[in-house]
Design an enzyme around this catalytic site. Structure first.
Site, PDB file in Angstrom:
ATOM      1  N   ASP A 220       0.867  -1.180   0.000  1.00 21.92           N
ATOM      2  CA  ASP A 220       0.000   0.000   0.000  1.00 21.92           C
ATOM      3  C   ASP A 220       0.906   1.233   0.000  1.00 21.92           C
ATOM      4  OD1 ASP A 220      -2.229   1.654   0.152  1.00 21.92           O
ATOM      5  OD2 ASP A 220      -2.498   1.400   2.312  1.00 21.92           O
ATOM      6  N   ARG A 288     -14.536  -5.136  -4.247  1.00 16.84           N
ATOM      7  CA  ARG A 288     -15.088  -4.183  -3.274  1.00 16.84           C
ATOM      8  C   ARG A 288     -16.608  -4.127  -3.428  1.00 16.84           C
ATOM      9  NH1 ARG A 288     -12.017  -0.040  -1.133  1.00 16.84           N
ATOM     10  NH2 ARG A 288     -13.891   0.330   0.108  1.00 16.84           N
TER      11      ARG A 288
HETATM   12  N1  NVA Z   1      -3.617   3.557   3.316  1.00 18.13           N
HETATM   13  C1  NVA Z   1      -4.321   4.306   2.294  1.00 18.13           C
HETATM   14  C2  NVA Z   1      -5.451   3.499   1.749  1.00 18.13           C
HETATM   15  C3  NVA Z   1      -6.239   4.199   0.675  1.00 18.13           C
HETATM   16  C4  NVA Z   1      -7.397   3.379   0.201  1.00 18.13           C
HETATM   17  C5  NVA Z   1      -4.829   5.604   2.888  1.00 18.13           C
HETATM   18  O1  NVA Z   1      -5.315   5.588   4.030  1.00 18.13           O
HETATM   19  O2  NVA Z   1      -4.719   6.635   2.233  1.00 18.13           O
HETATM   20  N1   CP Z   2      -9.011   1.284  -1.921  1.00 14.52           N
HETATM   21  C1   CP Z   2      -9.837   2.320  -1.661  1.00 14.52           C
HETATM   22  O1   CP Z   2     -10.440   2.411  -0.592  1.00 14.52           O
HETATM   23  O2   CP Z   2      -9.927   3.217  -2.677  1.00 14.52           O
HETATM   24  P1   CP Z   2     -10.609   4.674  -2.627  1.00 14.52           P
HETATM   25  O3   CP Z   2      -9.753   5.529  -1.716  1.00 14.52           O
HETATM   26  O4   CP Z   2     -10.595   5.133  -4.043  1.00 14.52           O
HETATM   27  O5   CP Z   2     -11.990   4.540  -2.064  1.00 14.52           O
END
Ligand code: NVA
Ligand code: CP
Length: 303
Positions: A220, A288
């Site tokens: 991530d 999702r």
């Molecule tokens: N770890 C990331 C996930 C986004 C879907 C965030 O919190 O920005």
């Molecule tokens: N992975 C995810 O939650 O993507 P978004 O931030 O686009 O919702």
């Protein structure tokens, strides 16, 4: 199961039930079989952070279930002018049938649920991202046919994704190994939970060790939403914590790669690996939709 706030609160059986229903709803959607389980129901969706997947998959999912999604930007709600979350919860409970919220603090989501008479779903906080990890588990099951006994490896920031993956992975019988740079370890909430699974959990800083024998490799972004100010420092601290050809050389030959998206090519994942694994990553994104529909049905279906 009344809410989905964190995977800590739900049983392994709840997770498996959600995944089974998600598989069924995916099948039904692909075969044009109607499933209007939430006809006449409204889901309020509060967003305090940006979103592509969460917003669109919940919104499309509600429509496919015969219900109505209501997008509520936190900055347009009175919440954005300081109305307490407790009052927002009690008000929305009088109008609609469920709330999805994406915000910063997990405590805020827990508070919303405490004062709400309708189900609350966590669409991401700084601490957890349970909907995403349910989609990840669904995807792993699809590609590998099972969860228990598989080796799941997470490389990168000990963030909301890492925390929820540790809990979801361990609850469903996977072996979970995590490699983060020093100082970026997962939250105590996840590590305390993992203490009960010492034989199936490892945490360290070494990518080779973590990825060795992996069936599933996950990463991530280095700087999550809310951490933008640390972006440049993190670029230095995370150097090398990348999923790429070399990382995958330690994993099993048939390992799959997951990324919740959005991805930063050249940082946590190489351009080459991202494109080679796009099939897996975008199936994960698709899931999702299906898994959240299963959560919505489980929480909001009343007949
Ligand atoms: N770890 C990331 C996930 C986004 C879907 C965030 O919190 O920005
Ligand atoms: N992975 C995810 O939650 O993507 P978004 O931030 O686009 O919702």
């Amino acid at each position: 199961m009344k809410h989905l706030l964190t995977l800590l609160d739900i049983s392994e059986q709840d997770i498996i039930d959600i995944l089974n229903l998600a598989d069924q709803l995916k099948y039904e959607l692909k075969h044009g079989i109607a499933h209007n389980h939430l006809r006449g129901k409204t889901l309020g969706m509060i967003f305090q952070k940006s979103s592509t997947r969460t917003r669109v998959s919940f919104e499309a999912g509600m429509v496919q279930l015969g219900g109505y999604p209501l997008f509520l930007s936190a900055s347009d709600l009175q919440m954005g002018r300081g109305e307490p979350i407790q009052d927002t919860a009690r008000t929305l409970s009088r109008y609609i049938d469920g709330i999805m919220i994406r915000t910063f603090s997990q405590e805020e989501v827990e508070n919303l649920a405490r004062y709400s008479e309708i189900p609350v779903i966590n669409g991401l906080t700084d601490l957890f991202h349970p909907c995403q990890v349910l989609a990840d588990l669904m995807t792993v099951r699809e590609f590998k046919g099972k969860l228990a006994g598989l080796n799941l490896c997470y490389i990168g920031d000990g963030n909301n994704m890492a925390n929820s993956l540790i809990i979801g992975g361990l609850k469903t019988g996977m072996n979970v190994s995590v490699a983060t740079p020093p100082g970026y370890e997962p939250d105590a909430a996840a590590l305390d939970f993992a203490k009960g699974y010492a034989d199936r959990f490892t945490l360290g800083h070494d990518i080779e060790q973590a990825a060795s024998g992996a069936d599933v490799v996950v990463t991530d972004v280095w700087a999550s939403m809310g951490k933008e100010a640390e972006k440049e420092k993190r670029k230095k601290d995370f150097l090398g914590y990348q999923v790429n050809k070399r990382t995958l050389s330690f994993a099993k030959n048939d390992a799959i790669v997951l990324h919740c998206l959005p991805a930063h090519r050249g940082e946590e994942i190489s351009e080459e690996t991202f494109e080679e694994r796009a099939n897996e990553i975008f199936e994960e994104a698709e899931n999702r939709l299906h898994v959240q529909k299963a959560v919505l049905v489980k929480l909001m279906h009343t007949e």
